[in-house]
Scaffold this active site. Structure first.
Site, short mmCIF file in Angstrom:
data_model
loop_
_atom_site.label_atom_id
_atom_site.label_comp_id
_atom_site.label_asym_id
_atom_site.label_seq_id
_atom_site.Cartn_x
_atom_site.Cartn_y
_atom_site.Cartn_z
N GLU A 277 0.83 -1.11 -0.10
CA GLU A 277 0.03 -0.04 0.06
C GLU A 277 0.80 1.33 -0.01
O GLU A 277 1.89 1.43 0.62
CB GLU A 277 -0.81 0.10 1.11
CG GLU A 277 -1.72 1.33 1.43
CD GLU A 277 -2.66 1.27 2.73
OE1 GLU A 277 -3.39 2.17 2.91
OE2 GLU A 277 -1.97 0.32 3.65
N LYS A 337 -9.95 1.32 -3.18
CA LYS A 337 -10.19 0.71 -2.10
C LYS A 337 -11.73 1.18 -1.82
O LYS A 337 -11.95 2.36 -1.71
CB LYS A 337 -9.33 1.25 -0.84
CG LYS A 337 -9.67 0.69 0.41
CD LYS A 337 -8.58 1.17 1.65
CE LYS A 337 -8.82 0.48 2.74
NZ LYS A 337 -7.79 1.19 4.05
N CYS A 387 -5.18 -2.96 2.98
CA CYS A 387 -5.01 -2.90 4.44
C CYS A 387 -6.20 -3.74 4.91
O CYS A 387 -6.32 -4.69 4.84
CB CYS A 387 -5.12 -1.35 4.70
SG CYS A 387 -4.66 -0.86 6.32
#
Length: 514
Positions: A277, A337, A387
């Protein structure tokens, strides 16, 4: 007559004998103790014992006392499991230490209200029959966990089932998911506790929970269901930059880290190379002229595919936390995301005053779609998530609705550097292991500080790098095609089947009580 019998049973059994404050401290200690199993999964019996103790203490408590005990248990549990939030708030967000402590405690105390309400409802509607009460306890326990997982975008860290990733109950993951495992665990342990409480009047009652537990154990050992089948094997490179968090977004310190990530990406000769990330911590337009275009052209001319974490967007359309896929002869792939982190990636309504007090960059992103397509790598379909998105298996399940396009691998890119050298790293690894079990496909993890690892479809870590070290992990991974029962029902109905089950049991007890 049933009411008289229940009253007689209640009077014949001992009530709480400890002062409330002592009882609450004991429950908080048990909630704290069980958190060890979320880090060291070989300690999986600990939550069984701790939940059994909680159910024993609320078995004869008033609704008010049961609520206090549930709240204390939940607060100890969440504080021990998520204390590392203090590091991101204080060390990197630059909040005063006292304010960070208050913020973490307030969050855990608030989220524990769900368990307090669940225990109060149990005390109000219990029947003093071990089996029926265990079903009610398990249903309310699951409803409390589901509330924590859904309300206010969800905070499902340390859900009970994650402690069982190496336990016999892990065999239930492809059927019922992590919350189904928590339901079964709470039911079996509370059933045993209630049966022991009734031992004098019903000495054979303990045989029922023991027998059912043995059946579940045998199910896990003797019936290794394989809902997915092997596909092809890819060679793999996972990058772990170990960039200190205080340097990651500091413009004057980014050059060396950015150069290392780009050089490592371009040097890879494997089928797939994955960078974590925000491995590239700036927008592509902010890189030196033509650099991003040259990187993309490199992978179009080679046989290697790359999946790279990078922010995308502009002031006009907004920004996203993204993973960009680059590959031979194909147009660029992009995953945005979907499940954003409150305060880190979006600002909840009414809390801008709080975020202004912190020094955390990249604080307000747009959401991507839930059912994002996979990244094609040769014959495999790699589905990225970023994440803490791998906490939400019900979201990932939406990608498995169409088996023809369902992922054959999952890939998580993360930066747990926000939480320092804490238990967040092994916790996050075990979350990914649970996702691999639920979907029976491998999970690939490329992280900044750890845990960078390859997890096979059985939830077993086959390759890994030591955390908090810069390194490159080279491995091979075999894809899996197919859809598990959990992926089938969660992809279509989200968590409503479990919510419906819990609600039906509660309504049944309310009706019986009246």
């Amino acid at each position: 007559m049933p009411a008289l019998r229940e009253e007689a049973l209640t009077r014949s059994r001992p009530g709480p004998s400890l002062p409330l404050l002592i009882d609450m401290l004991l429950m908080a200690g048990l909630g704290t103790l069980q958190t060890l199993a979320f880090v060291h999964t070989q300690l999986w019996p600990l939550p069984c014992l701790c939940i059994a103790m909680l159910s024993w203490r609320v078995a004869n408590a008033s609704a008010k006392r049961a609520a206090c005990l549930g709240w204390a248990f939940g607060t100890g549990w969440l504080l021990a499991g998520t204390w590392w939030l203090f590091i991101s708030l204080h060390r990197y967000g630059e909040l005063p230490a006292w304010m960070a402590v208050v913020a973490v405690f307030a969050l855990c105390a608030l989220l524990s209200v769900y368990l307090a309400l669940a225990m109060a409802a149990f005390a109000r509607f219990r029947s003093q029959r071990a089996g029926a009460d265990a079903l009610l306890f398990a249903s309310l326990w699951m409803l409390a966990e589901l509330a924590r997982a859904i309300i206010f975008t969800g905070f499902p860290w340390v859900a009970t089932g994650y402690s069982q990733v190496d336990a016999p109950l892990a065999a239930l993951a492809p059927w019922a998911g992590v919350y189904g495992i928590g339901f079964v665990l709470a039911g079996l342990t509370s059933w045993a506790a209630f049966a022991l409480l009734n031992y004098r009047s019903q000495p054979l009652g303990i045989a029922w929970p023991v027998g059912v537990t043995a059946m579940v154990w045998a199910f896990s050992l003797l019936t290794p269901f394989n809902f997915t089948k092997p596909t092809t094997t890819l060679s793999l490179t996972l990058i772990q930059g170990n960039i200190p968090q205080e340097e990651k977004f500091a413009a004057e310190r980014q050059g060396a880290a950015l150069t290392w990530h780009l050089d490592t990406l371009l040097a890879s000769k494997s089928d797939l190379v994955i960078a974590p990330e925000t491995a590239i911590p700036v927008l592509p337009e902010q890189l030196p002229p033509s650099l991003w275009k040259d990187v993309g052209q490199h992978f179009k001319d080679q046989k290697t595919h790359a999946l790279v974490g990078v922010p995308m967007g502009n002031d006009d359309v907004g920004y996203t936390n993204s993973a960009v896929g680059l590959g031979p002869g194909s147009s660029d792939y992009r995953y945005d995301k979907h499940h954003l982190v409150p305060f880190g990636e979006f600002i909840p309504t009414g809390f801008k005053w709080f975020t202004r007090m912190m020094n955390i960059p990249l604080g307000d992103f747009n959401r991507g779609p839930v059912t994002a397509p996979s990244f094609p790598v040769k014959a495999e379909r790699v589905a990225p998530n970023i994440c803490y998105e791998d906490l939400f298996g019900e979201d990932l399940a939406a990608r498995f609705v169409d088996e023809r396009s369902a992922p054959t691998m999952l890939a998580n890119i993360s930066n747990i550097g926000w939480f320092g050298k804490s238990i967040a790293i092994p916790q996050h690894l075990n979350l990914s292991r649970m996702r691999a079990l639920e979907f029976q496909v491998p999970m690939l993890r490329a992280t900044n500080t750890g845990a960078t690892a390859v997890i096979d479809h059985r939830g077993v870590v086959t390759h890994s790098l030591p955390p908090h070290q810069r390194g490159v992990l080279e491995a091979s991974v075999q894809g899996r095609s197919g859809v598990t029962p959990f992926a089938w029902w969660a992809g279509r109905f989200y968590l409503w089947p479990l919510l419906g089950l819990g609600a039906l049991v509660l309504l049944w007890r309310v009706f019986k009580r009246r």
